[in-house]
Design a protein around this motif. Structure first.
Motif, mmCIF file in Angstrom:
data_model
loop_
_atom_site.group_PDB
_atom_site.id
_atom_site.type_symbol
_atom_site.label_atom_id
_atom_site.label_comp_id
_atom_site.label_asym_id
_atom_site.label_seq_id
_atom_site.Cartn_x
_atom_site.Cartn_y
_atom_site.Cartn_z
ATOM 1 N N ALA A 83 0.840 -1.209 0.000
ATOM 2 C CA ALA A 83 0.000 0.000 0.000
ATOM 3 C C ALA A 83 0.875 1.260 0.000
ATOM 4 O O ALA A 83 0.547 2.260 -0.637
ATOM 5 N N HIS A 84 1.993 1.196 0.703
ATOM 6 C CA HIS A 84 2.941 2.318 0.717
ATOM 7 C C HIS A 84 3.536 2.521 -0.683
ATOM 8 O O HIS A 84 3.611 3.647 -1.183
ATOM 9 N N GLU A 85 3.931 1.431 -1.317
ATOM 10 C CA GLU A 85 4.495 1.547 -2.670
ATOM 11 C C GLU A 85 3.457 2.082 -3.645
ATOM 12 O O GLU A 85 3.776 2.876 -4.540
ATOM 13 N N GLY A 130 1.234 4.069 -2.874
ATOM 14 C CA GLY A 130 1.175 5.497 -2.552
ATOM 15 C C GLY A 130 2.161 6.288 -3.405
ATOM 16 O O GLY A 130 1.862 7.400 -3.849
ATOM 17 N N HIS A 131 3.333 5.706 -3.653
ATOM 18 C CA HIS A 131 4.302 6.389 -4.519
ATOM 19 C C HIS A 131 3.777 6.491 -5.961
ATOM 20 O O HIS A 131 4.062 7.453 -6.665
ATOM 21 N N HIS A 132 3.028 5.491 -6.375
ATOM 22 C CA HIS A 132 2.417 5.565 -7.711
ATOM 23 C C HIS A 132 1.416 6.722 -7.760
ATOM 24 O O HIS A 132 1.378 7.485 -8.742
ATOM 25 N N LEU A 136 7.882 13.023 1.232
ATOM 26 C CA LEU A 136 7.337 12.133 0.202
ATOM 27 C C LEU A 136 7.005 10.761 0.805
ATOM 28 O O LEU A 136 5.947 10.184 0.543
ATOM 29 N N GLU A 137 7.920 10.259 1.631
ATOM 30 C CA GLU A 137 7.710 8.956 2.260
ATOM 31 C C GLU A 137 6.512 8.972 3.206
ATOM 32 O O GLU A 137 5.710 8.046 3.226
ATOM 33 N N LEU A 138 6.423 10.033 3.979
ATOM 34 C CA LEU A 138 5.324 10.106 4.955
ATOM 35 C C LEU A 138 3.981 10.228 4.247
ATOM 36 O O LEU A 138 2.973 9.692 4.701
ATOM 37 N N GLY A 149 13.674 -0.271 7.195
ATOM 38 C CA GLY A 149 14.303 0.761 6.381
ATOM 39 C C GLY A 149 13.436 1.198 5.238
ATOM 40 O O GLY A 149 12.339 0.701 5.032
ATOM 41 N N ASP A 150 13.931 2.118 4.519
ATOM 42 C CA ASP A 150 13.156 2.732 3.466
ATOM 43 C C ASP A 150 13.348 1.976 2.160
ATOM 44 O O ASP A 150 14.166 1.098 2.025
ATOM 45 N N ASP A 151 12.564 2.380 1.225
ATOM 46 C CA ASP A 151 12.562 1.690 -0.047
ATOM 47 C C ASP A 151 12.816 2.647 -1.188
ATOM 48 O O ASP A 151 12.562 2.362 -2.331
ATOM 49 N N ARG A 152 13.261 3.830 -0.823
ATOM 50 C CA ARG A 152 13.458 4.815 -1.873
ATOM 51 C C ARG A 152 14.509 4.331 -2.865
ATOM 52 O O ARG A 152 15.554 3.835 -2.489
ATOM 53 N N ILE A 153 14.181 4.458 -4.091
ATOM 54 C CA ILE A 153 15.123 4.055 -5.122
ATOM 55 C C ILE A 153 15.668 5.322 -5.764
ATOM 56 O O ILE A 153 14.947 6.262 -6.012
#
Ligand SMILES: [Zn+2]
Length: 296
Positions: free
Chosen positions: A174-176, A178-180, A209-211, A250-254
């Motif tokens: 769901a978080h990922e 959210g980035h979409h 952005l993450e939050l 941890g985060d998943d930022r690419i």
């Protein structure tokens, strides 16, 4: 939480890149899979070579998609055990997210909806954001609008935190997703530009952005946890476990580096407390407009 046993799952946006056969092994170019026969094999190799030499964003998200017959069968309603495994739970969650945001993004955020894809891989994968290994954790790649997950990540979540983790798994995707949504609304490219202009604000902007992605996950979860929703009741304990685990892992930022490589060193995310707070904001309001992490 309990998954709806009667849910019909649509696997047409799922790319199962784990399978044997095709050109998917050893970090080749699993997004491209052509029919059998020698001609197909050669084409696969040629494409594999090209992909190894150049970064070819977009090809993997093109019209050639892997054969997902196996996962479609496994996750069909006729398989009573389908939700015992993480892959079908993830497909169900992704499906539910797709349905939710297909209406919510235009209605609440005035953003035109575009369907993302969901890729399950093992070990390594070539993406529109460069080559990635499982070490980076789950991530979303804006150029090819795909969510990438190696399900082994969930073993790590479980073994490190001893949580059953079913809701943690739903939260992650769901978080990922959210980035979409941030890509659809234009927030993601806007933040990228701001970061380039203000390098000193790079990390602070990344956190926001993450939050916001956490908040969007909460917005979705409210609907999914409603009576008749996909996952049924979610306890506060499950939410706390999921967010604590996700924040700690941890985060998943690419980051797209000059060489097209993923560099986990540059990840930045909010604290566990901030992530919980923003998830809860989305979860209690059910409205993505409450997710203004960029406001003062
Ligand atoms: Zn993220």
């Amino acid at each position: 939480m309990d998954f709806d046993e009667n849910a019909d799952l649509d696997t047409s946006s799922v790319d199962d890149l784990r399978g044997s056969g095709g050109g998917g092994g050893g970090g080749g170019f699993p997004g491209i899979r052509v029919g059998g026969g020698i001609a197909g094999l050669i084409l696969t190799i040629v494409i594999g070579l090209l992909a190894g030499t150049h970064n070819l964003p977009g090809i993997s998200g093109g019209s050639s998609t892997p054969d997902n017959t196996a996962i479609a069968q496994k996750c069909a309603k006729t398989n009573k055990d389908r939700f015992h495994d993480a892959d079908c739970r993830q497909v169900a969650t992704f499906d539910d997210l797709s349905g939710f945001w297909r209406t919510t993004a235009p209605e609440r955020l005035h953003a035109q909806y575009a369907q993302p894809r969901f890729a399950i891989f093992t070990q390594s994968v070539n993406t529109g954001c460069g080559a990635a290994t499982s070490d980076v954790g789950p991530f979303y790649c804006p150029p090819d609008q795909r969510i990438y997950i190696d399900l082994a990540f969930y073993d790590e979540l479980a073994s490190r935190f001893g949580a059953p983790g079913e809701f943690a798994q739903a939260y992650v995707i769901a978080h990922e997703f959210g980035h979409h949504i941030q890509t659809l609304t234009g927030t993601e490219p806007q933040v990228r530009r701001l970061q380039e202009r203000n390098p000193s604000q790079r990390n602070a902007l990344s956190v926001k952005l993450e939050l916001q992605a956490d908040c969007y996950a909460g917005v979705w979860a409210k609907g999914a946890a409603a009576p008749g929703g996909l996952v049924g009741t979610i306890s506060q304990k499950e939410i706390d476990e999921a967010l604590t685990a996700a924040a700690a892992v941890g985060d998943d930022r690419i980051q797209q580096q000059s060489g097209g490589q993923v560099n986990p060193e540059t990840w930045t995310h909010g604290s566990a407390a901030q992530r919980k707070q923003w998830f809860s904001t989305g979860f209690s309001s059910g409205d993505p407009n409450s997710c203004n992490t960029f406001g003062s």
